[in-house]
Design a protein around this motif. Structure first.
Motif, short mmCIF file in Angstrom:
data_model
loop_
_atom_site.label_atom_id
_atom_site.label_comp_id
_atom_site.label_asym_id
_atom_site.label_seq_id
_atom_site.Cartn_x
_atom_site.Cartn_y
_atom_site.Cartn_z
N TYR A 187 -15.36 -9.27 -1.54
CA TYR A 187 -14.41 -9.75 -0.54
C TYR A 187 -13.75 -8.61 0.23
O TYR A 187 -13.33 -7.60 -0.35
N ASP A 188 -13.65 -8.82 1.53
CA ASP A 188 -12.83 -7.95 2.36
C ASP A 188 -11.37 -8.35 2.16
O ASP A 188 -11.06 -9.53 2.00
N MET A 189 -10.49 -7.36 2.18
CA MET A 189 -9.08 -7.61 1.91
C MET A 189 -8.21 -7.13 3.06
O MET A 189 -8.59 -6.22 3.81
N ALA A 190 -7.04 -7.73 3.18
CA ALA A 190 -6.13 -7.35 4.24
C ALA A 190 -4.69 -7.60 3.83
O ALA A 190 -4.42 -8.41 2.94
N TRP A 191 -3.80 -6.89 4.48
CA TRP A 191 -2.36 -7.14 4.38
C TRP A 191 -1.86 -7.60 5.76
O TRP A 191 -2.20 -7.01 6.78
N PHE A 192 -1.06 -8.64 5.73
CA PHE A 192 -0.36 -9.12 6.90
C PHE A 192 1.13 -9.09 6.60
O PHE A 192 1.54 -8.95 5.46
N ARG A 193 1.93 -9.23 7.63
CA ARG A 193 3.37 -9.34 7.42
C ARG A 193 3.96 -10.31 8.43
O ARG A 193 3.41 -10.53 9.51
N GLN A 194 5.08 -10.87 8.05
CA GLN A 194 5.77 -11.81 8.92
C GLN A 194 7.26 -11.58 8.83
O GLN A 194 7.85 -11.75 7.75
N ALA A 195 7.84 -11.19 9.94
CA ALA A 195 9.28 -10.99 10.02
C ALA A 195 9.93 -12.31 10.45
O ALA A 195 9.28 -13.16 11.05
N PRO A 196 11.21 -12.49 10.14
CA PRO A 196 11.90 -13.74 10.52
C PRO A 196 11.78 -14.01 12.01
O PRO A 196 12.05 -13.14 12.83
N GLY A 197 11.36 -15.21 12.34
CA GLY A 197 11.26 -15.62 13.73
C GLY A 197 10.07 -15.08 14.48
O GLY A 197 9.95 -15.29 15.68
N LYS A 198 9.18 -14.39 13.77
CA LYS A 198 8.01 -13.81 14.42
C LYS A 198 6.72 -14.35 13.81
O LYS A 198 6.73 -14.90 12.71
N PHE A 215 -1.29 -8.73 11.57
CA PHE A 215 -2.17 -7.90 10.77
C PHE A 215 -1.53 -6.52 10.58
O PHE A 215 -0.99 -5.95 11.51
N VAL A 216 -1.62 -6.00 9.35
CA VAL A 216 -1.09 -4.68 9.06
C VAL A 216 -2.23 -3.70 8.75
O VAL A 216 -2.32 -2.63 9.35
N ALA A 217 -3.10 -4.08 7.80
CA ALA A 217 -4.18 -3.19 7.39
C ALA A 217 -5.28 -4.00 6.73
O ALA A 217 -5.01 -5.05 6.15
N GLY A 218 -6.51 -3.50 6.82
CA GLY A 218 -7.63 -4.17 6.19
C GLY A 218 -8.58 -3.16 5.58
O GLY A 218 -8.60 -1.99 5.96
N PHE A 235 -8.75 -0.30 8.31
CA PHE A 235 -8.26 -0.64 9.65
C PHE A 235 -6.75 -0.79 9.58
O PHE A 235 -6.21 -1.29 8.59
N TYR A 236 -6.08 -0.37 10.65
CA TYR A 236 -4.61 -0.43 10.68
C TYR A 236 -4.13 -0.85 12.05
O TYR A 236 -4.74 -0.54 13.07
N ARG A 237 -2.98 -1.53 12.06
CA ARG A 237 -2.33 -1.73 13.34
C ARG A 237 -1.73 -0.40 13.77
O ARG A 237 -1.39 0.44 12.93
N SER A 262 -11.24 -8.73 9.61
CA SER A 262 -10.72 -9.36 10.81
C SER A 262 -9.22 -9.14 10.89
O SER A 262 -8.55 -9.06 9.87
N GLY A 263 -8.72 -9.07 12.10
CA GLY A 263 -7.29 -8.93 12.31
C GLY A 263 -6.59 -10.24 12.59
O GLY A 263 -5.39 -10.27 12.84
#
Length: 122
Positions: free
Chosen positions: A31-42, A46-49, A58-60, A103-104
């Protein structure tokens, strides 16, 4: 696939944190792996994969040079080392996984962890 994220917390600007995401249920190394994030109200972003082999990452743009994604397929775990943290990095961080290439786009990932909050104080 079940994902369990951990390692979030409160840190001062300029500090560091390391997030971990432990996977179970299916062969992690496929499996390909990734980190995402979500700030309040946003929207979730994608952060990194990292590819299944760990050969490509891969990085933002806003985290390049500060964050490092890595994986240990023997431990079924992916990591996100976050250095030089800024208040704008404050968010809930999620790990996600898919097959078929990195994927982003959040909608491309069928499996998600529960999220771990990161708060960076100024």
């Amino acid at each position: 696939v079940q994902l369990q994220a951990s390692g979030g917390g409160l840190v001062q600007a300029g500090g560091s944190l390391r997030l971990s995401c432990a996977a179970s249920g299916r062969p992690f190394s496929s499996y390909d792996m990734a980190w995402f994030r979500q700030a309040p109200g946003k929207e979730r972003e994608f952060v990194a994969g990292i590819t299944w082999s760990g050969g490509r990452t891969f990085y933002r743009d806003s985290v390049k040079g500060r964050f490092t994604i890595s994986r240990d397929n023997t431990k079924n775990t992916v990591y996100l080392q976050m250095n030089s943290l800024k208040p704008e990095d404050t968010a809930v961080y999620y790990c996600a996984t898919r097959t078929g290439g990195s994927s982003g786009r959040a909608t491309d990932y069928p499996y998600w962890g529960q999220g771990t909050p990161v708060t960076v104080s100024s």
